[in-house]
Scaffold this active site. Structure first.
Site, PDB file in Angstrom:
ATOM      1  N   CYS A   6      -0.739   2.532  -4.008  1.00 32.59           N
ATOM      2  CA  CYS A   6      -0.051   3.622  -3.300  1.00 32.59           C
ATOM      3  C   CYS A   6       1.403   3.246  -3.032  1.00 32.59           C
ATOM      4  O   CYS A   6       2.310   4.078  -3.162  1.00 32.59           O
ATOM      5  CB  CYS A   6      -0.748   3.932  -1.977  1.00 32.59           C
ATOM      6  SG  CYS A   6      -2.459   4.501  -2.118  1.00 32.59           S
ATOM      7  N   CYS A  43      -3.425   0.300   0.694  1.00 37.45           N
ATOM      8  CA  CYS A  43      -3.535   0.560  -0.754  1.00 37.45           C
ATOM      9  C   CYS A  43      -2.287   0.058  -1.483  1.00 37.45           C
ATOM     10  O   CYS A  43      -1.205   0.654  -1.354  1.00 37.45           O
ATOM     11  CB  CYS A  43      -3.748   2.051  -0.981  1.00 37.45           C
ATOM     12  SG  CYS A  43      -3.634   2.573  -2.705  1.00 37.45           S
TER      13      CYS A  43
END
Length: 322
Positions: free
Chosen positions: A87, A84
């Site tokens: 993230c 991700c």
């Protein structure tokens, strides 16, 4: 003071995620020689002892200890994954802000790929997703990579909510002085509001925050406190099933729809609340729309102006107005 978990259930969790299956899990097996155990936040049910990491990994197996730790100090939960990109942008911001708060919050990091039970429990359909735990109860914060300023604002609001529910502990930090300097005294009207909230007297708390805003219209803490306690007052004692049935029976009854929207916001179902009120607003004649628009604006402020759900709903409201 009223039980902290019941207050949070009314304030933020009606109909929200259920973490009960993750409590009281058996301790994970000891690692083989040469291995290393995941970072642990502390013994379940015990106040933090000694210096603990402010940022640590948590797993499906160890999450019960984090729930117990949240009865002493608010826990921010960062649900992320290695693949991700957002993230990787958000995590350093979260770690920086938590570190600067010097033990008033801790950050528990959950790799959703490695911990499917936690991903399912938090209903993490998109990541990064950030929630908090206060007194063993989850409180939704935000999804997506948000700017540092918004993270600081959300964490300030989280600390206020935790204090209102009696969670005011800190985690000792390595290298910190044995006694932290005393915090400045709370402004008298804020103190009066907190005392009223602890006594369950929400009208008195509202009056105190309103007076604080009259004296200083730029008092952001009072604005946030007023929005939170106003929502608490509106959902206090409301029967969820009865309210939803009343709204279903009368889809154009403004009062009935406002009640369910409040319950949805309190339960973390932000999009559901906004969609309900926007649909109602569109269906009403212009002379009957004002209460719905006013409640939407109030809820926008409660969720946060920069929240993507607010941005979307505010845009829809603007298109309906013009």
């Amino acid at each position: 003071m009223a039980d902290a978990s019941s207050t949070l259930n009314a304030a933020a969790l009606r109909g929200a995620v259920d973490l009960s299956s993750l409590r009281n899990r058996p301790a994970p097996a000891q690692p083989a020689a040469g291995g290393s155990a995941p970072a642990q936040p502390g013994a379940a049910g015990a106040a933090p002892q000694g210096a603990l990491p402010l940022v640590f990994d948590v797993t499906d197996a160890t999450f019960g200890e984090v729930l117990e730790l949240s009865r002493q100090v608010p826990v921010v939960v960062d649900l992320w994954a290695e693949w991700c990109g957002p993230c990787k942008q958000l995590s350093p911001v979260l770690e920086k802000v938590v570190t600067e708060l010097a033990g008033r919050l801790v950050l528990a990091k959950v790799d959703v790929d490695a911990n499917p039970q936690l991903q399912q429990a938090f209903r993490a359909q998109s990541i990064p997703m950030v929630v908090a735990l206060v007194a063993g109860q989850p409180v939704p914060l935000f999804t997506g990579a948000v700017p540092e300023e918004q993270v600081r604002q959300v964490f300030d609001q989280l600390l206020q909510l935790a204090a209102q529910n009696g969670v005011t502990g800190t985690v000792p930090v390595e290298g910190a002085p044995a006694e932290a300097p005393a915090e400045p005294p709370m402004p008298p009207l804020h103190a009066e509001a907190f005392a009223a909230i602890e006594a369950g007297d929400y009208p008195r708390a509202i009056t105190a925050y309103e007076q604080a805003l009259k004296e200083n219209p730029r008092d952001e803490d009072a604005k946030a406190g007023l929005a939170q306690v106003s929502l608490l007052a509106r959902v206090q004692g409301v029967d969820l099933q009865a309210a939803r049935q009343a709204a279903a029976d009368a889809p154009r009854d403004v009062d009935a729809q406002l009640v369910v929207a409040d319950l949805d916001i309190a339960g973390g179902h932000v999009d559901d609340a906004f969609d309900r009120l926007l649909e109602l607003f569109a269906s009403l004649p212009s002379e009957e729309r004002a209460p719905v628009r006013e409640r939407l604006v109030e809820l926008f402020g409660l969720v946060g102006a920069a929240d993507p759900r607010v941005v979307r709903a505010r845009g829809q409201l603007t298109s309906l107005l013009f």
